[in-house]
Scaffold this motif. Structure first.
Motif, mmCIF file in Angstrom:
data_model
loop_
_atom_site.group_PDB
_atom_site.id
_atom_site.type_symbol
_atom_site.label_atom_id
_atom_site.label_comp_id
_atom_site.label_asym_id
_atom_site.label_seq_id
_atom_site.Cartn_x
_atom_site.Cartn_y
_atom_site.Cartn_z
ATOM 1 N N MET A 20 -3.135 -14.044 11.921
ATOM 2 C CA MET A 20 -4.406 -13.738 12.588
ATOM 3 C C MET A 20 -4.732 -12.244 12.688
ATOM 4 S SD MET A 20 -6.104 -16.361 13.363
ATOM 5 C CE MET A 20 -5.723 -17.979 12.750
ATOM 6 N N TYR A 21 -3.777 -11.378 12.381
ATOM 7 C CA TYR A 21 -4.043 -9.965 12.590
ATOM 8 C C TYR A 21 -5.246 -9.415 11.818
ATOM 9 C CZ TYR A 21 -0.517 -8.579 15.848
ATOM 10 O OH TYR A 21 0.207 -8.400 16.976
ATOM 11 N N PRO A 22 -5.481 -9.877 10.586
ATOM 12 C CA PRO A 22 -6.634 -9.321 9.868
ATOM 13 C C PRO A 22 -7.937 -9.479 10.640
ATOM 14 C CG PRO A 22 -5.279 -10.616 8.392
ATOM 15 C CD PRO A 22 -4.731 -10.834 9.770
ATOM 16 N N LEU A 23 -7.972 -10.454 11.534
ATOM 17 C CA LEU A 23 -9.178 -10.678 12.321
ATOM 18 C C LEU A 23 -9.522 -9.427 13.139
ATOM 19 C CD1 LEU A 23 -11.137 -13.000 12.835
ATOM 20 C CD2 LEU A 23 -9.814 -13.580 14.862
ATOM 21 N N ALA A 24 -8.501 -8.727 13.613
ATOM 22 C CA ALA A 24 -8.740 -7.522 14.408
ATOM 23 C C ALA A 24 -9.519 -6.498 13.592
ATOM 24 C CB ALA A 24 -7.412 -6.933 14.883
ATOM 25 N N LYS A 25 -9.085 -6.305 12.353
ATOM 26 C CA LYS A 25 -9.764 -5.317 11.503
ATOM 27 C C LYS A 25 -11.200 -5.738 11.213
ATOM 28 C CE LYS A 25 -6.472 -2.437 9.270
ATOM 29 N NZ LYS A 25 -5.122 -2.685 8.839
ATOM 30 N N LEU A 26 -11.370 -7.032 10.891
ATOM 31 C CA LEU A 26 -12.715 -7.510 10.565
ATOM 32 C C LEU A 26 -13.625 -7.396 11.782
ATOM 33 C CD1 LEU A 26 -11.736 -10.638 8.449
ATOM 34 C CD2 LEU A 26 -12.824 -8.549 7.616
ATOM 35 N N TYR A 27 -13.068 -7.682 12.954
ATOM 36 C CA TYR A 27 -13.859 -7.616 14.184
ATOM 37 C C TYR A 27 -14.287 -6.180 14.465
ATOM 38 C CZ TYR A 27 -15.143 -8.462 19.081
ATOM 39 O OH TYR A 27 -15.803 -8.551 20.265
ATOM 40 N N MET A 28 -13.349 -5.252 14.271
ATOM 41 C CA MET A 28 -13.700 -3.851 14.509
ATOM 42 C C MET A 28 -14.732 -3.367 13.492
ATOM 43 S SD MET A 28 -9.997 -2.374 15.531
ATOM 44 C CE MET A 28 -10.498 -0.706 15.903
ATOM 45 N N VAL B 330 4.256 -5.825 6.509
ATOM 46 C CA VAL B 330 4.636 -7.157 6.986
ATOM 47 C C VAL B 330 4.268 -7.281 8.462
ATOM 48 C CG1 VAL B 330 6.554 -8.731 7.396
ATOM 49 C CG2 VAL B 330 6.450 -7.431 5.272
ATOM 50 N N ILE B 331 4.540 -6.209 9.214
ATOM 51 C CA ILE B 331 4.218 -6.243 10.641
ATOM 52 C C ILE B 331 2.716 -6.356 10.844
ATOM 53 C CG2 ILE B 331 4.240 -4.891 12.780
ATOM 54 C CD1 ILE B 331 6.909 -3.752 11.846
ATOM 55 N N GLU B 332 1.961 -5.644 10.021
ATOM 56 C CA GLU B 332 0.503 -5.674 10.159
ATOM 57 C C GLU B 332 -0.097 -6.983 9.676
ATOM 58 O OE1 GLU B 332 -1.357 -2.423 8.183
ATOM 59 O OE2 GLU B 332 -0.109 -0.957 9.196
ATOM 60 N N GLY B 333 0.726 -7.813 9.069
ATOM 61 C CA GLY B 333 0.197 -9.081 8.575
ATOM 62 C C GLY B 333 -0.341 -8.973 7.161
ATOM 63 N N ARG B 334 -0.064 -7.859 6.515
ATOM 64 C CA ARG B 334 -0.530 -7.730 5.128
ATOM 65 C C ARG B 334 0.532 -8.350 4.225
ATOM 66 N NH1 ARG B 334 -1.872 -1.417 5.399
ATOM 67 N NH2 ARG B 334 -2.319 -1.618 3.190
ATOM 68 N N LEU B 335 0.790 -9.633 4.446
ATOM 69 C CA LEU B 335 1.917 -10.286 3.789
ATOM 70 C C LEU B 335 1.730 -10.377 2.285
ATOM 71 C CD1 LEU B 335 2.573 -13.155 6.330
ATOM 72 C CD2 LEU B 335 3.785 -11.015 6.090
ATOM 73 N N ASP B 336 0.522 -10.687 1.872
ATOM 74 C CA ASP B 336 0.299 -10.841 0.438
ATOM 75 C C ASP B 336 0.528 -9.537 -0.304
ATOM 76 O OD1 ASP B 336 -0.174 -13.508 0.403
ATOM 77 O OD2 ASP B 336 -2.298 -13.309 0.857
ATOM 78 N N GLU B 337 0.021 -8.457 0.322
ATOM 79 C CA GLU B 337 0.222 -7.158 -0.306
ATOM 80 C C GLU B 337 1.698 -6.813 -0.375
ATOM 81 O OE1 GLU B 337 -2.573 -4.073 1.398
ATOM 82 O OE2 GLU B 337 -3.070 -5.900 2.469
ATOM 83 N N ALA B 338 2.410 -7.068 0.756
ATOM 84 C CA ALA B 338 3.826 -6.730 0.807
ATOM 85 C C ALA B 338 4.586 -7.542 -0.238
ATOM 86 C CB ALA B 338 4.373 -7.007 2.206
ATOM 87 N N ARG B 339 4.256 -8.818 -0.355
ATOM 88 C CA ARG B 339 4.958 -9.665 -1.329
ATOM 89 C C ARG B 339 4.717 -9.160 -2.738
ATOM 90 N NH1 ARG B 339 2.463 -14.796 -1.095
ATOM 91 N NH2 ARG B 339 3.953 -15.626 -2.544
ATOM 92 N N PHE B 340 3.468 -8.828 -2.974
ATOM 93 C CA PHE B 340 3.119 -8.342 -4.310
ATOM 94 C C PHE B 340 3.920 -7.085 -4.633
ATOM 95 C CE2 PHE B 340 0.640 -5.829 -7.259
ATOM 96 C CZ PHE B 340 0.394 -6.760 -8.255
ATOM 97 N N ALA B 341 3.899 -6.124 -3.681
ATOM 98 C CA ALA B 341 4.590 -4.857 -3.909
ATOM 99 C C ALA B 341 6.093 -5.087 -4.077
ATOM 100 C CB ALA B 341 4.319 -3.908 -2.746
#
Lengths: 196, 477
Positions: A20-28, B330-341
């Motif tokens: 769900m974290y990407p939602l924060a960025k999209l919301y901002m 990974v912490i930020e939830g950018r899992l796809d990017e992290a996996r790719f990298a």
């Protein structure tokens, strides 16, 4: 390299995984824009209600992320949800006002549009807003998406789930109604030469 | 006349360049069309101006964005119908877990300390000992001289403060602390029956489940040391979590952890400034740094999550290795990017155990169980000792719990035991798991052997009582 912000498509892709974290960025990024748009789709809404409906849009966005396809522009998808949420708000308000609180009925509210054409002084913004409120909702949606938010006809068709030709018809009617409200009947007549 | 009919298309912006030119030419001769276009443009411009000048909503702050994420999380987990799903989860865990790992603990629970009115707490006076308790629906915040302590639901804590030296004894539940910087001779520690957390200016959370078998320490700022007879010594830095569970594991904080922590220190963004000046806060070593910056405001977690601190991001980043950067992703939830990298990196550096470990983490977070097992297998092949053992055990647990492959689980667990898992803390757990899979495969005799070993030889009370129950099940069959 890491200073680079992930774009909307990437955020949506991650959101679709249930994170769900990407939602924060999209919301901002789009929160304020969506809330302003909701106020235009439903001019009677209060600031507090628009805030609430705006947040609902993003919660719905998170839930629908799995269905999101990168076939259009992310903003169209987002505005599609916003239009639906604004319509739902209008419907609930309509029920409340017209069925539950009849005595409060506003004679110049959007629901009392047809027929009466009160005088509008073009000079003040309040009057402009008033005219805007009197526009039927379907025409108003098309008008703001086109004139204010700058979407193309195809994008508007996608947002509203209608055919592009319907978009142009509604836009044409919206112009005509606005011109009539501003007492520019002769201009409206010129527009109508085209037929339709 | 035909040109007059183009007026709507022109206003729509539907005309091609040539068509638009043609109509503009036409307007020079046709006053009607020209005035109509002008009249409409006038209205349209007013409309746009009115809309643009009317800004009723500021851009949402990082804090608001995080709150929305929390709401979305709640909606996702709607089966936890209460607003504090986290509290519910802790309670549920308390029902499942078997008491025993912490014998001392049970004794203390029998004679709970008397509740004390938090209002009577005097901050930091000499040798104050106070007890705070919360029931299952409440939580509270306690302020000492320069430290803030948030107590979760169903928690009880004993606070001994002697000047700047503060000792907390967490008896049950969870506590989150925001601690000012300590100098030599001063200390801030949280003790549980099983381990002690020592602090040097930091923000963290200690969470015990009701019966004390599971516990976790979450660190969002600074650095802490966790020590205990059974668990050894571990240093945790910002963004790390120590799970004291079936597997002793240092992992990356996920959003649930951070929500849990922020939940108990709610005033973090508004109350007095952090006592640790940003530039003095402890800087973790590059090797173990895992993401969320320790520098900056108290609200670091929320800020970082929402990407609102790109500047601090970049400065830290330039000094970090790629692995640390990917951990951050990974912490930020950018899992796809992290996996790719990571996959890209592993093609070139197939022997990088840290990368395999992070990839396994990543795949597990995405519930790509099979991929996670593959990554753990690689990690096993590339590492030795405790690390390899833990990876083997984790892979086996996933095979058993997530993939439901009992044959595979038996093979993996037997391999774990034969390759060095015997004699470790995990031996009893591995054998109970083995017995579980063997029972599912109707190989009762072998299962019985393992269970009897656990009952006779192990000193892991929780596993012993589990093994006893499983033996009873076998008898009934």
């Amino acid at each position: 390299m890491s200073g680079e912000e992930p774009d909307d498509e990437r955020l949506m892709a991650v959101l679709a995984t249930g994170e769900m974290y990407p939602l924060a960025k999209l919301y901002m990024r789009y929160g304020a824009m969506v809330k302003e748009a909701i106020r235009r789709f439903a001019p009677e809404i209060s600031i507090a209600e628009a805030e609430e409906v705006g947040q609902d849009v993003f919660l719905a966005l998170a839930q629908s992320a799995g269905r999101y396809r990168k076939n259009g522009v992310f903003k169209s998808w987002l505005f599609g949800i916003a239009v639906n949420k604004a319509r739902r708000w209008r419907r609930s308000t309509w029920v409340r006002r017209n069925l539950l609180e009849r005595h409060h009925k506003d004679p110049v509210g959007i629901f009392a549009v047809k027929g009466s054409t009160p005088d509008i002084d073009m000079e003040t913004r309040d009057e402009l807003r008033h005219a805007f409120k009197m526009l039927p909702a379907a025409q108003r949606e098309v008008l703001v998406l086109h004139a204010v938010d700058g979407f193309t006809g195809e994008e508007i068709a996608q947002i509203l789930g209608i055919k592009p030709n319907t978009v142009w018809t509604r836009l044409h009617r919206a112009r005509k109604t606005m011109l009539q409200l501003f007492k520019k009947e002769e201009v409206a007549a010129i527009l109508c030469k085209e037929g339709s | 006349m035909r040109s007059c009919e183009m007026i709507s298309s022109y206003l729509d912006g539907r005309l091609e360049t040539a068509g638009a030119h043609e109509f503009e030419e036409h307007m020079r001769d046709c006053a009607e069309c020209a005035s109509a276009v002008e009249a409409w443009r006038d209205i349209e411009n007013r409309l746009v101006e009115a809309s643009k000048s009317e800004k009723s909503f500021p851009d949402p702050s990082a804090h608001e964005a995080l709150r929305l994420v929390q709401r979305a999380e709640l909606r996702k987990k709607s089966y936890f119908s209460q607003p504090h799903f986290w509290a519910v989860r802790v309670t549920v865990a308390a029902l499942i877990i078997i008491a025993g790992a912490l014998g001392v603990f049970t004794g203390r629970l029998m004679n709970p300390p008397a509740p004390v009115d938090p209002a009577s707490a005097s901050a930091g006076s000499v040798d104050d000992t106070l007890t705070y308790r919360t029931d299952s629906n409440s939580r509270t915040t306690v302020r000492l001289a320069s430290d803030t302590i948030g107590l979760g639901p169903s928690s009880s804590i004993l606070v001994t403060a002697s000047g700047p030296t503060v000792r907390l004894v967490l008896q049950e539940g969870s506590v989150a602390c925001e601690v000012s910087r300590r100098t030599a001779g001063e200390s801030f520690s949280v003790e549980t029956p099983d381990f002690t957390v020592e602090v040097i200016g930091t923000r963290f959370l200690v969470d015990l489940d009701g019966a004390g078998e599971q516990a976790k320490v979450i660190v969002s700022e600074g650095k802490v040391n966790v020590r205990g007879a059974k668990i050894g010594k571990h240093s945790l830095v910002a963004g790390q979590v120590l799970d004291i569970d079936s597997v002793l594991e240092v992992r990356l904080a996920d959003n649930e952890d951070l929500i849990a922590l922020n939940d108990l220190l709610p005033e973090a963004s508004s109350s007095q400034p952090l006592a640790v000046p940003a530039d003095e806060s402890p800087r973790p070593d590059a090797g173990e740094f895992t993401g969320i910056g320790s520098a900056g405001s108290r609200n670091d977690v929320a800020m970082e999550v929402a990407g609102a601190t790109p500047d601090s991001h970049e400065t830290i980043d330039s000094e970090l290795s790629s692995i640390s950067k990917w951990r951050e992703w990974v912490i930020e939830g950018r899992l796809d990017e992290a996996r790719f990298a990571l996959r890209d990196h592993l093609v070139k550096n197939p022997a990088d155990a840290n990368a395999w470990s992070l990839l396994a983490d990543c795949e597990r977070k995405r519930s790509n169980w099979a991929q996670a097992v593959v990554a753990y297998d690689k990690l096993v092949a590339l590492s030795k000792g405790e690390r390899a053992n833990r990876a083997r055990f984790k892979a086996a647990s996933i095979i058993q719990d997530r993939l439901g492959d009992h044959e595979g689980a038996v093979r993996a667990l037997e391999q774990f035991l034969s390759q060095g898992g015997s004699g470790t803390l995990l031996e009893a757990r591995a054998k109970v798991r083995l017995a579980g899979s063997l029972m599912a495969l109707n190989r009762s005799e072998r299962a019985r052997e393992y269970l009897l070993w656990v009952v006779d030889k192990s000193n892991d009370a929780a596993m012993i009582s589990k093994a006893r129950r499983m033996l009873e099940q076998l008898e009934q069959k």
